[in-house]
Design an enzyme around this catalytic site. Structure first.
Site, PDB file in Angstrom:
ATOM      1  N   GLY A  90       0.859  -1.171   0.000  1.00 28.49           N
ATOM      2  CA  GLY A  90       0.000   0.000   0.000  1.00 28.49           C
ATOM      3  C   GLY A  90       0.897   1.223   0.000  1.00 28.49           C
ATOM      4  O   GLY A  90       1.218   1.797   1.044  1.00 28.49           O
ATOM      5  N   ASN A  95     -10.859  10.143  15.568  1.00 26.01           N
ATOM      6  CA  ASN A  95     -11.350   9.909  14.205  1.00 26.01           C
ATOM      7  C   ASN A  95     -12.826   9.511  14.183  1.00 26.01           C
ATOM      8  O   ASN A  95     -13.545   9.861  13.239  1.00 26.01           O
ATOM      9  CB  ASN A  95     -10.508   8.821  13.522  1.00 26.01           C
ATOM     10  CG  ASN A  95      -9.135   9.336  13.120  1.00 26.01           C
ATOM     11  OD1 ASN A  95      -8.947  10.522  12.904  1.00 26.01           O
ATOM     12  ND2 ASN A  95      -8.166   8.439  13.029  1.00 26.01           N
ATOM     13  N   SER A  98      -9.610  12.431   6.156  1.00 23.47           N
ATOM     14  CA  SER A  98      -9.456  11.454   5.068  1.00 23.47           C
ATOM     15  C   SER A  98     -10.797  10.805   4.697  1.00 23.47           C
ATOM     16  O   SER A  98     -11.034  10.512   3.527  1.00 23.47           O
ATOM     17  CB  SER A  98      -8.449  10.383   5.462  1.00 23.47           C
ATOM     18  OG  SER A  98      -8.890   9.714   6.628  1.00 23.47           O
ATOM     19  N   ALA A 106       0.566  12.703   5.483  1.00 21.08           N
ATOM     20  CA  ALA A 106       1.068  12.601   4.110  1.00 21.08           C
ATOM     21  C   ALA A 106      -0.077  12.764   3.128  1.00 21.08           C
ATOM     22  O   ALA A 106      -1.230  12.446   3.434  1.00 21.08           O
ATOM     23  CB  ALA A 106       1.750  11.256   3.889  1.00 21.08           C
ATOM     24  N   LYS A 153      -6.565   7.771  19.102  1.00 27.40           N
ATOM     25  CA  LYS A 153      -6.703   8.226  17.716  1.00 27.40           C
ATOM     26  C   LYS A 153      -8.047   7.764  17.145  1.00 27.40           C
ATOM     27  O   LYS A 153      -8.691   8.492  16.385  1.00 27.40           O
ATOM     28  CB  LYS A 153      -5.539   7.697  16.866  1.00 27.40           C
ATOM     29  CG  LYS A 153      -5.374   8.467  15.572  1.00 27.40           C
ATOM     30  CD  LYS A 153      -4.055   8.243  14.882  1.00 27.40           C
ATOM     31  CE  LYS A 153      -3.962   9.152  13.652  1.00 27.40           C
ATOM     32  NZ  LYS A 153      -2.966   8.719  12.683  1.00 27.40           N
ATOM     33  N   ASN A 174      -4.766   3.462  10.616  1.00 25.13           N
ATOM     34  CA  ASN A 174      -5.734   3.932  11.597  1.00 25.13           C
ATOM     35  C   ASN A 174      -6.743   2.833  11.903  1.00 25.13           C
ATOM     36  O   ASN A 174      -6.886   1.870  11.157  1.00 25.13           O
ATOM     37  CB  ASN A 174      -6.472   5.166  11.066  1.00 25.13           C
ATOM     38  CG  ASN A 174      -5.613   6.422  11.189  1.00 25.13           C
ATOM     39  OD1 ASN A 174      -4.766   6.523  12.061  1.00 25.13           O
ATOM     40  ND2 ASN A 174      -5.848   7.387  10.308  1.00 25.13           N
ATOM     41  N   GLY A 180       0.638   4.361  -1.027  1.00 24.87           N
ATOM     42  CA  GLY A 180      -0.045   5.614  -1.332  1.00 24.87           C
ATOM     43  C   GLY A 180       0.676   6.745  -0.623  1.00 24.87           C
ATOM     44  O   GLY A 180       1.917   6.833  -0.652  1.00 24.87           O
ATOM     45  N   ALA A 181      -0.091   7.621   0.024  1.00 21.11           N
ATOM     46  CA  ALA A 181       0.509   8.776   0.681  1.00 21.11           C
ATOM     47  C   ALA A 181       1.504   8.332   1.755  1.00 21.11           C
ATOM     48  O   ALA A 181       2.698   8.661   1.702  1.00 21.11           O
ATOM     49  CB  ALA A 181      -0.595   9.645   1.283  1.00 21.11           C
ATOM     50  N   MET A 182       1.028   7.578   2.730  1.00 16.60           N
ATOM     51  CA  MET A 182       1.887   7.185   3.855  1.00 16.60           C
ATOM     52  C   MET A 182       2.937   6.166   3.441  1.00 16.60           C
ATOM     53  O   MET A 182       4.108   6.271   3.825  1.00 16.60           O
ATOM     54  CB  MET A 182       1.019   6.604   4.980  1.00 16.60           C
ATOM     55  CG  MET A 182       0.106   7.616   5.632  1.00 16.60           C
ATOM     56  SD  MET A 182       0.993   8.940   6.458  1.00 16.60           S
ATOM     57  CE  MET A 182       1.492   8.111   7.962  1.00 16.60           C
TER      58      MET A 182
HETATM   59  P1  NAD Z   1      -3.774   6.123   0.414  1.00 17.89           P
HETATM   60  O1  NAD Z   1      -5.141   5.887  -0.143  1.00 17.89           O
HETATM   61  O2  NAD Z   1      -3.005   7.323  -0.015  1.00 17.89           O
HETATM   62  O3  NAD Z   1      -2.858   4.857   0.101  1.00 17.89           O
HETATM   63  C1  NAD Z   1      -3.343   3.530   0.154  1.00 17.89           C
HETATM   64  C2  NAD Z   1      -2.695   2.801  -1.018  1.00 17.89           C
HETATM   65  O4  NAD Z   1      -3.092   1.426  -0.962  1.00 17.89           O
HETATM   66  C3  NAD Z   1      -3.131   3.346  -2.403  1.00 17.89           C
HETATM   67  O5  NAD Z   1      -1.989   3.731  -3.145  1.00 17.89           O
HETATM   68  C4  NAD Z   1      -3.850   2.154  -3.026  1.00 17.89           C
HETATM   69  O6  NAD Z   1      -3.645   2.068  -4.430  1.00 17.89           O
HETATM   70  C5  NAD Z   1      -3.205   0.993  -2.296  1.00 17.89           C
HETATM   71  N1  NAD Z   1      -3.986  -0.244  -2.357  1.00 17.89           N
HETATM   72  C6  NAD Z   1      -5.338  -0.419  -2.366  1.00 17.89           C
HETATM   73  N2  NAD Z   1      -5.628  -1.722  -2.488  1.00 17.89           N
HETATM   74  C7  NAD Z   1      -4.443  -2.389  -2.533  1.00 17.89           C
HETATM   75  C8  NAD Z   1      -4.096  -3.758  -2.670  1.00 17.89           C
HETATM   76  N3  NAD Z   1      -5.026  -4.720  -2.747  1.00 17.89           N
HETATM   77  N4  NAD Z   1      -2.785  -4.086  -2.701  1.00 17.89           N
HETATM   78  C9  NAD Z   1      -1.825  -3.131  -2.631  1.00 17.89           C
HETATM   79  N5  NAD Z   1      -2.100  -1.812  -2.504  1.00 17.89           N
HETATM   80  C10 NAD Z   1      -3.401  -1.455  -2.444  1.00 17.89           C
HETATM   81  O7  NAD Z   1      -3.941   6.066   2.016  1.00 17.89           O
HETATM   82  P2  NAD Z   1      -3.001   6.733   3.122  1.00 17.89           P
HETATM   83  O8  NAD Z   1      -3.471   8.119   3.367  1.00 17.89           O
HETATM   84  O9  NAD Z   1      -1.583   6.481   2.801  1.00 17.89           O
HETATM   85  O10 NAD Z   1      -3.429   5.894   4.412  1.00 17.89           O
HETATM   86  C11 NAD Z   1      -2.974   4.574   4.644  1.00 17.89           C
HETATM   87  C12 NAD Z   1      -3.329   4.197   6.075  1.00 17.89           C
HETATM   88  O11 NAD Z   1      -2.621   5.065   6.983  1.00 17.89           O
HETATM   89  C13 NAD Z   1      -4.810   4.346   6.431  1.00 17.89           C
HETATM   90  O12 NAD Z   1      -5.189   3.374   7.380  1.00 17.89           O
HETATM   91  C14 NAD Z   1      -4.880   5.742   7.068  1.00 17.89           C
HETATM   92  O13 NAD Z   1      -5.981   5.889   7.932  1.00 17.89           O
HETATM   93  C15 NAD Z   1      -3.563   5.755   7.817  1.00 17.89           C
HETATM   94  N6  NAD Z   1      -2.995   7.089   8.080  1.00 17.89           N
HETATM   95  C16 NAD Z   1      -2.981   8.060   7.115  1.00 17.89           C
HETATM   96  C17 NAD Z   1      -2.394   9.283   7.407  1.00 17.89           C
HETATM   97  C18 NAD Z   1      -2.273  10.374   6.346  1.00 17.89           C
HETATM   98  O14 NAD Z   1      -1.940  11.511   6.691  1.00 17.89           O
HETATM   99  N7  NAD Z   1      -2.482  10.110   5.073  1.00 17.89           N
HETATM  100  C19 NAD Z   1      -1.840   9.520   8.664  1.00 17.89           C
HETATM  101  C20 NAD Z   1      -1.857   8.496   9.619  1.00 17.89           C
HETATM  102  C21 NAD Z   1      -2.433   7.285   9.311  1.00 17.89           C
END
Ligand code: NAD
Length: 307
Positions: free
Chosen positions: A7, A190, A257, A130, A186, A104, A9-11
């Site tokens: 995964g 949330n 989010s 992120a 948290k 989260n 993505g952002a984080m």
């Molecule tokens: P995001 O949506 O940016 O990233 C998630 C990634 O997972 C995406 O790139 C998506 O394509 C990928 N994904 C989806 N299905 C998949 C699969 N089957 N196999 C592989 N990859 C897959 O989400 P995020 O903001 O990075 O958040 C991730 C986690 O961290 C969440 O639980 C969120 O609550 C938590 N979190 C986020 C933040 C933040 O600021 N963004 C801060 C703290 C915690």
């Protein structure tokens, strides 16, 4: 260490990028082909308070294309995708691979333990923020910390190595036996602000447009704290309430989010947040009417988006 990020993505991209900069071998695993292709073609563009840098020493693959077991797998999908992602990434999970979730919500350790020996699962919470700004681009501003622990509470060499690697990457990590309280705190925050904004479309600050907004958020915090206490977790309700008031006053334009997911037509993490609280409340026969109502309302919003 060989560290796989499931995964990215952002984080996941932020953590993977900083771990690669620190010299670890990092494999990003994701299903977003545009993001993977951009990273493979031009590197990961990472913007932080230190400026923009391009991280080129990264592998970026779909989970099913990975073939080598990692020393550490960090799961950073949204919670609703954890199991599908781990199922596809089975080749990354060797007999010695440690797993870490900083996602989260509740239930993350249990979801990881479906795919590995529970003794190798670590769980934690992070305040790093992120954003994904397009294919191959992520940003993070401000400071954060990571608190984590083995899910079984044991201090192990695996835990020390993980804390060290995250600190090498500048992510301010500490092993913390009280991590469950931090996770529930948290979740309390949330459960209140994410779900209220997801249902109403309000930014955090707009929740104060009527006098009842803050009171409603604080009622949810009190419900979640009561459930945590009934499960023996020492959540500091006053501390969470202060954080909620601070966010209402100072993060007025922020879209949590869950609201961003609704706007983008994606399913939210409501089941791991309000949903898990309602389930935990049911185990101790505690009434959580506000949290339950918001769970049902966000489920309706999710169902509308998915039609
Ligand atoms: P995001 O949506 O940016 O990233 C998630 C990634 O997972 C995406 O790139 C998506 O394509 C990928 N994904 C989806 N299905 C998949 C699969 N089957 N196999 C592989 N990859 C897959 O989400 P995020 O903001 O990075 O958040 C991730 C986690 O961290 C969440 O639980 C969120 O609550 C938590 N979190 C986020 C933040 C933040 O600021 N963004 C801060 C703290 C915690």
């Amino acid at each position: 260490m060989h560290i796989a990020i499931l995964g990215a993505g952002a984080m996941g991209s932020l953590f993977g990028g900083l771990l690669a900069v620190a010299g670890h071998r990092v494999t990003l695993l994701d299903v977003d082909d545009a993001h993977l292709n951009a990273i493979n073609e031009a590197g990961l563009r990472l913007t932080t308070d230190a400026g923009e840098r391009v991280v080129a020493n990264l592998e970026a693959l779909r989970p099913e294309a990975a073939t080598t077991p990692a020393d550490l797998l960090i799961v950073f999908t949204k919670t609703l995708h954890t199991q599908a992602a781990l199922g596809a990434a089975h080749a990354v999970l060797g007999p010695q691979t440690a797993l870490l979730s900083l996602q989260n919500g509740l239930g993350n350790a249990e979801r990881l333990a479906q795919f590995a020996d529970p003794a190798r699962v670590m769980i934690g919470v992070t305040t790093w923020p992120a954003d994904k700004n397009g294919p191959g681009r992520v940003s993070s501003h401000g400071q954060g910390v990571i608190r984590l622990m083995s899910a079984d509470g044991a201090h192990s060499p695996m835990l020390s190595r993980t804390v060290q690697a995250l600190n090498d990457a500048g992510l301010a990590c500490s092993a913390d036996a009280d991590v469950w309280a931090a996770i529930w705190e948290k979740v309390a925050f949330n459960s209140a602000l994410n779900s209220l904004c997801a249902v109403t479309g309000c930014t955090v600050g707009e929740l104060t447009n009527v006098p009842d907004g803050e009171a409603l958020a604080l009622k949810i915090v009190a419900e979640v704290a009561a459930v945590a206490h009934a499960h023996g977790v020492a959540v500091n309700e006053a501390h969470v309430a202060d954080n909620v008031r601070h966010a209402l006053a100072h993060h007025r334009a922020h879209r949590p989010s869950m609201l961003q997911d609704v706007i983008a037509g994606r399913k939210t993490e409501i089941e791991a947040i309000n949903g898990a609280v309602v389930e935990a409340a049911g185990m101790r026969a505690i009434a959580v009417p506000y949290t339950t109502a918001l769970l049902h309302l966000v489920r309706l919003v999710d169902a509308k988006d998915s039609v």
